[in-house]
Write a protein that holds these residues in place. Sequence first.
Motif, PDB file in Angstrom:
ATOM      1  N   UNK A 176       1.704   1.442   4.993  1.00 17.75           N
ATOM      2  CA  UNK A 176       0.697   2.478   4.049  1.00 17.75           C
ATOM      3  C   UNK A 176       0.466   1.862   2.674  1.00 17.75           C
ATOM      4  N   UNK A 177       1.468   1.505   1.964  1.00 16.92           N
ATOM      5  CA  UNK A 177       1.366   1.160   0.778  1.00 16.92           C
ATOM      6  C   UNK A 177       0.537  -0.191   0.621  1.00 16.92           C
ATOM      7  N   UNK A 178       0.590  -1.177   1.509  1.00 12.50           N
ATOM      8  CA  UNK A 178      -0.132  -2.333   1.692  1.00 12.50           C
ATOM      9  C   UNK A 178      -1.543  -2.025   1.896  1.00 12.50           C
ATOM     10  N   UNK A 179      -1.584  -1.164   2.793  1.00 15.57           N
ATOM     11  CA  UNK A 179      -3.199  -0.781   3.355  1.00 15.57           C
ATOM     12  C   UNK A 179      -3.672   0.044   1.838  1.00 15.57           C
ATOM     13  N   UNK A 180      -3.221   0.771   1.392  1.00 13.77           N
ATOM     14  CA  UNK A 180      -3.950   1.388   0.114  1.00 13.77           C
ATOM     15  C   UNK A 180      -4.091   0.657  -0.946  1.00 13.77           C
ATOM     16  N   UNK A 181      -3.074  -0.538  -1.167  1.00  9.79           N
ATOM     17  CA  UNK A 181      -3.514  -1.539  -2.160  1.00  9.79           C
ATOM     18  C   UNK A 181      -4.695  -2.363  -1.676  1.00  9.79           C
ATOM     19  N   UNK A 182      -4.765  -2.529  -0.472  1.00 10.52           N
ATOM     20  CA  UNK A 182      -6.006  -3.238  -0.011  1.00 10.52           C
ATOM     21  C   UNK A 182      -7.428  -2.186  -0.085  1.00 10.52           C
ATOM     22  N   UNK A 183      -7.224  -1.268  -0.316  1.00 10.62           N
ATOM     23  CA  UNK A 183      -8.377  -0.238  -0.276  1.00 10.62           C
ATOM     24  C   UNK A 183      -8.661   0.505   1.079  1.00 10.62           C
ATOM     25  N   UNK A 184      -7.583   0.493   1.831  1.00 13.30           N
ATOM     26  CA  UNK A 184      -7.730   1.216   3.194  1.00 13.30           C
ATOM     27  C   UNK A 184      -8.064   2.691   3.085  1.00 13.30           C
ATOM     28  N   UNK A 185      -8.975   3.374   3.675  1.00 13.50           N
ATOM     29  CA  UNK A 185      -9.088   4.606   4.018  1.00 13.50           C
ATOM     30  C   UNK A 185      -8.480   5.124   5.319  1.00 13.50           C
ATOM     31  N   UNK A 186      -7.237   5.548   5.202  1.00  8.90           N
ATOM     32  CA  UNK A 186      -6.303   5.945   6.416  1.00  8.90           C
ATOM     33  C   UNK A 186      -6.451   7.166   6.616  1.00  8.90           C
ATOM     34  N   UNK A 187      -6.748   7.552   7.976  1.00 10.70           N
ATOM     35  CA  UNK A 187      -7.289   8.597   8.636  1.00 10.70           C
ATOM     36  C   UNK A 187      -6.178   9.661   8.826  1.00 10.70           C
TER      37      UNK A 187
END
Length: 420
Positions: A176-187
């Motif tokens: 989650x942290x990696x994806x947030x850092x990459x700008x992902x919008x996790x649903x």
Amino acid sequence: MSGESELALARAESLSRHETLFSERASHIKQSAVRDVFELSLDPTLVSLAGGNPYLQSLPLAKLGEMANRLIVEEGMSALQYGSGQGTEELRAQICEVMAEEGITDAHPDNIVITTGSQSAQDVACKVFCNPGDTVLCEDPTYVGALNTFEAYQAKVEPIATDEHGLIPSALTERIAELRQAGANIKFLYTIPNFNNPSGITLAAERRQEIVDICAAENILVLEDNPYGMLRYSGEPIKPLRAGNPNHVIYMGSFSKILAPGLRIGWALVPEHLFRRFYLAAEAVSLCPATLNQMLISEYLKGHDWRGQIDEYRALYSARCEAMLEALDEHMPEGVQYTRPEGGFFIWVTLPEGIDTYSLLAKGIEAGVVFIPGAAFSPHDAPSHRLRLAFSAVPEEKIREGVRRLAPVLERAIAENDAR
């Protein structure tokens, strides 16, 4: 030019012209690998260890026939008519009783939407929550039908590492942290915590609340898919993630595995604050779930010992699982590992790295056995050294024969891999 040639040319021109009309979404809709081998599985010369079909021969078919006949004769004006888009009130109340058997004791019928199997509930969740480019998290591996649905809605599917105890909370946090850092919008996180399809692994009790808490802190919904939960035949029952988490989990259930898949009736238990959007999206797809099928299930739940029927299923599947594990123990070559499920329909087989099980499918068919290659259960297109075996619909002697046929195929593949 002959008439046949002219017709072929006209069809080709129509195809070329109409291809420009396809939506971008249509290019993301894939044929399921499970469906790819379905017709092969009908060949009586093959032993199919591919399909996760329930064994319907133990159902009280005569009694179900009498129920259906009475419904049509006596209540046909309702049973054959349009119904509520949410589903019948009676069945929704009965579903609360079914869920209570597994530990969800605070469900209310008003928060349940009847769906066309739990597959439809996955589709509605994507429709409600996912824009193209949004991110969905899932276990690695996971259900191929869910992957196809997510990809059709152009969601980015990101797998989370698992081990023998299921999804790893620390891996979830890190990803989650990696994806947030990459700008992902996790649903949302999609999970099959009980007897995962395809791995057969069960998410450990001590991890369940931690996973919900991680997602809640990150404003990520949890989609809990639990079609196999009542089919536990060893170990201690574990409460669903939804138990005690009414605001953070959308729970999806189905009668496909505990009654019959042909009825195509499942449900979603939706948090109250999300319910209206979910219900309206479901209604927009199907208008209403099949009224006759719902009423037949209600009659079955009232007029038959459905708990006893599930006990029969448990005993049946337990014996078949044990037969497959014994055959694997006897026949599998060195270097092959496999899970030992406590319920459900599937065993996950791992071969040494470097072996692509998709390329082994044709060799398996030549040997008279069918399985599902592991690559089908990952969002990535990379080769997989794993495969899924299903034991639910196959008698014990045929299970043993299927494993016996499969073993030399895997042995040759391992020898060739070692020689490289």
